[in-house]
Write a protein that holds these residues in place. Structure first.
Motif, PDB file in Angstrom:
ATOM      1  N   ARG A 211       0.893  -1.243   0.228  1.00  0.00           N
ATOM      2  CA  ARG A 211       0.084   0.016  -0.024  1.00  0.00           C
ATOM      3  C   ARG A 211       0.849   1.216  -0.102  1.00  0.00           C
ATOM      4  O   ARG A 211       0.460   2.180  -0.509  1.00  0.00           O
ATOM      5  N   LYS A 212       1.959   1.398   0.799  1.00  0.00           N
ATOM      6  CA  LYS A 212       3.065   2.243   0.865  1.00  0.00           C
ATOM      7  C   LYS A 212       3.673   2.552  -0.472  1.00  0.00           C
ATOM      8  O   LYS A 212       3.564   3.641  -0.944  1.00  0.00           O
ATOM      9  N   MET A 213       3.940   1.659  -1.134  1.00  0.00           N
ATOM     10  CA  MET A 213       4.694   1.632  -2.519  1.00  0.00           C
ATOM     11  C   MET A 213       3.605   2.082  -3.302  1.00  0.00           C
ATOM     12  O   MET A 213       3.884   3.026  -4.273  1.00  0.00           O
ATOM     13  N   ALA A 214       2.346   1.705  -3.366  1.00  0.00           N
ATOM     14  CA  ALA A 214       1.480   2.137  -4.507  1.00  0.00           C
ATOM     15  C   ALA A 214       1.106   3.759  -4.441  1.00  0.00           C
ATOM     16  O   ALA A 214       0.838   4.503  -5.101  1.00  0.00           O
ATOM     17  N   THR A 215       0.904   4.019  -2.873  1.00  0.00           N
ATOM     18  CA  THR A 215       0.695   5.507  -2.563  1.00  0.00           C
ATOM     19  C   THR A 215       1.926   6.439  -3.104  1.00  0.00           C
ATOM     20  O   THR A 215       1.872   7.473  -3.916  1.00  0.00           O
ATOM     21  N   LEU A 216       3.018   5.814  -2.878  1.00  0.00           N
ATOM     22  CA  LEU A 216       4.387   6.621  -3.415  1.00  0.00           C
ATOM     23  C   LEU A 216       4.181   6.676  -4.915  1.00  0.00           C
ATOM     24  O   LEU A 216       4.873   7.663  -5.616  1.00  0.00           O
ATOM     25  N   ASN A 217       3.921   5.759  -5.511  1.00  0.00           N
ATOM     26  CA  ASN A 217       4.072   5.829  -7.012  1.00  0.00           C
ATOM     27  C   ASN A 217       3.107   6.785  -7.290  1.00  0.00           C
ATOM     28  O   ASN A 217       3.208   7.567  -8.459  1.00  0.00           O
ATOM     29  N   SER A 218       1.924   6.878  -7.023  1.00  0.00           N
ATOM     30  CA  SER A 218       0.825   7.813  -7.299  1.00  0.00           C
ATOM     31  C   SER A 218       1.268   9.048  -6.897  1.00  0.00           C
ATOM     32  O   SER A 218       1.361  10.310  -7.751  1.00  0.00           O
ATOM     33  N   LEU A 219       1.813   9.372  -5.894  1.00  0.00           N
ATOM     34  CA  LEU A 219       2.173  10.591  -5.277  1.00  0.00           C
ATOM     35  C   LEU A 219       3.289  11.144  -5.988  1.00  0.00           C
ATOM     36  O   LEU A 219       3.414  12.374  -6.664  1.00  0.00           O
TER      37      LEU A 219
ATOM     38  N   GLU B  62      20.262   2.909 -16.102  1.00  0.00           N
ATOM     39  CA  GLU B  62      19.151   1.916 -15.899  1.00  0.00           C
ATOM     40  C   GLU B  62      17.825   2.534 -15.126  1.00  0.00           C
ATOM     41  O   GLU B  62      18.159   3.265 -14.161  1.00  0.00           O
ATOM     42  N   THR B  63      16.840   2.556 -15.758  1.00  0.00           N
ATOM     43  CA  THR B  63      15.584   3.208 -14.965  1.00  0.00           C
ATOM     44  C   THR B  63      15.132   2.283 -13.850  1.00  0.00           C
ATOM     45  O   THR B  63      15.026   1.084 -13.948  1.00  0.00           O
ATOM     46  N   ASN B  64      14.561   2.955 -12.552  1.00  0.00           N
ATOM     47  CA  ASN B  64      14.116   2.147 -11.565  1.00  0.00           C
ATOM     48  C   ASN B  64      12.690   1.855 -11.704  1.00  0.00           C
ATOM     49  O   ASN B  64      11.672   2.972 -11.918  1.00  0.00           O
ATOM     50  N   PRO B  65      12.202   0.589 -11.828  1.00  0.00           N
ATOM     51  CA  PRO B  65      10.868   0.385 -11.729  1.00  0.00           C
ATOM     52  C   PRO B  65      10.242   0.358 -10.721  1.00  0.00           C
ATOM     53  O   PRO B  65       8.949   0.325 -10.710  1.00  0.00           O
ATOM     54  N   GLY B  66      11.047   0.740  -9.325  1.00  0.00           N
ATOM     55  CA  GLY B  66      10.056   0.678  -8.412  1.00  0.00           C
ATOM     56  C   GLY B  66       9.140   2.081  -8.218  1.00  0.00           C
ATOM     57  O   GLY B  66       8.165   2.107  -7.816  1.00  0.00           O
ATOM     58  N   LEU B  67       9.850   3.420  -8.446  1.00  0.00           N
ATOM     59  CA  LEU B  67       9.002   4.384  -8.274  1.00  0.00           C
ATOM     60  C   LEU B  67       9.340   5.088  -9.596  1.00  0.00           C
ATOM     61  O   LEU B  67      10.426   5.289 -10.046  1.00  0.00           O
ATOM     62  N   PRO B  68       8.397   6.091 -10.316  1.00  0.00           N
ATOM     63  CA  PRO B  68       8.423   6.814 -11.196  1.00  0.00           C
ATOM     64  C   PRO B  68       9.417   8.101 -10.888  1.00  0.00           C
ATOM     65  O   PRO B  68       9.402   8.379  -9.652  1.00  0.00           O
TER      66      PRO B  68
END
Length: 409
Positions: free
Chosen positions: A164-172, A399-405
């Motif tokens: 949930r935290k990672m999904a929130t950070l992705n959107s943020l 290399e692009t980081n797939p974790g966060l945009p």
């Protein structure tokens, strides 16, 4: 002696009926134990089947062999617990299902005892021992199920929270409106972002707090690929991050990169982008700790490595092989410009005589010309030369980081 023989006789006969026992346990489970929706879960059904078969073999072995260790639970049973936690099956249902299996097994043991041991006294003695051993095994398995359920529930809850935290950070970070309550972090004030790889982000956060000598509550997130992201609420009364944290060290093989201190939600995003770019530079150059303010030019070059390589080669080509670490002209000029064109300081840094530096400078000037040597572009090429040399020749970019945009400014 007749008791041990009777126990082996009993368990051997019962073992022959395992397919029948298995079907009866499954029938009872379908009728009495399953929570709504559980039978429709193929993964849970498969884990349950494996558990039944493994548990039947385990308990019969323990009843027949007094020297066998008391089994806590089979690997299959523990796997069923993990799957059940993820499927939302409660502990009560798991224990109820286990008791059904134990009850059915005992019924078959009784049936086989009356069929295979005709003597009443011998049968009673064998059943007393069989009962004691089965109930001891049952207790151990039930205890193991409870412990495994508690551990798996805690782990799954933590994983769910991190997801949930990672999904929130992705959107943020992508600039989308999102409820940030799960982050437990204020987006007001000043933020210093950091990215770490090869080390625990939680341990890095603790080290930062120790260096700051104050209680900080950083936001820490980890991605499936092992990257760690941190945001430190930077107190306004504190000094510059490099001054406060410059003495930090990291584990061998780890990379830690910092952005710059920025304000508010937009600063939260900007500092993360900077830390991400600094991390790319640090990994390329093999730096354990990288600061964006020291590597912003290199970070820009990584956006188009082909152009950066061509630029560096065009500027430095008259001085020889730019990828050769023993090229003393390029190294001397790099140190010379880094130290404000101070020949004496350059000699000290290189541990050579000042006349040696002067000779190398005249040699470079003869190859390049005085006007070219004074161009700002030449100093930039010298600075980027080390980065270009560190990159693979066919490098397609960082290399692009797939974790966060990485949002645009």
């Amino acid at each position: 002696m007749f008791i041990e023989q009777g126990l082996r006789q009993l368990t051997d006969a019962t073992r022959e009926r395992i397919p029948e026992i298995y079907e009866e346990i499954r029938r009872r489970l379908r009728a009495e134990a399953h929570t709504e929706g559980a039978p429709d879960n193929p993964q849970l059904s498969s884990a349950e089947s494996d558990t039944i078969l493994a548990s039947l073999n385990d308990v019969l072995t323990h009843i027949s062999d007094p020297n066998s260790p008391l089994t806590r639970a089979s690997n299959e049973a523990l796997r069923e617990v993990r799957v059940s936690v993820q499927a939302g099956v409660g502990l009560h249902d798991l224990l109820h299902a286990s008791r059904i299996g134990q009850s059915v097994t005992w019924s078959f043991l009784l049936d086989e005892a009356y069929r295979s041991i005709p003597d009443t006294q011998e049968r009673a003695a064998v059943l007393r021992h069989a009962s004691a051993r089965q109930f001891a095994w049952n207790d151990a398995v039930s205890t193991a199920i409870v412990e495994a359920f508690q551990q798996q529930s805690a782990a799954y809850a933590l994983q769910s929270h991190e997801r949930r935290k990672m999904a929130t950070l992705n959107s943020l970070l992508a600039g989308l409106p999102v409820d940030t309550a799960v982050l437990d972090y204020s987006l007001r004030g000043q933020h210093l972002a950091a990215i770490v790889s090869g080390a625990s982000p939680e341990s890095v956060a603790r080290t930062i707090g120790q260096h700051m000598k104050m209680s900080l509550r950083p936001l820490v997130a980890s991605t499936p690929n092992g990257m760690g992201f941190l945001w430190i609420p930077w107190p306004r009364r504190s000094g510059q991050p490099k001054d406060e944290l410059g003495g930090m060290s990291v584990l061998d093989g780890a990379h830690l990169a910092f952005g710059t201190v920025n304000e508010g939600l937009e600063g939260f995003r900007v500092s993360h982008r900077q830390a991400n770019e600094a991390h790319n530079v640090g990994k390329a150059l093999g730096l354990p700790v990288t600061w964006y303010e020291d590597t912003s030019l290199e970070a820009l070059a990584l956006h188009d490595t082909a152009a950066a390589r061509a630029f560096v080669h065009e500027e430095l080509e008259p001085l020889g092989d730019i990828d050769d670490p023993s090229n003393v002209l390029i190294e001397t000029l790099r140190v010379y410009f880094t130290n404000g064109e101070n020949a004496v300081l350059t000699a000290q840094k290189l541990d050579v005589h000042p006349r040696t530096v002067a000779y190398r400078l005249r040699s470079a000037e003869s190859k390049l010309g005085a006007e070219r040597l004074r161009r700002g572009e030449f100093a930039v090429a010298l600075r980027l030369g080390r980065l270009v040399s560190a990159l693979p020749s066919e490098d397609a970019g960082p290399e692009t980081n797939p974790g966060l945009p990485t949002p645009a400014l």
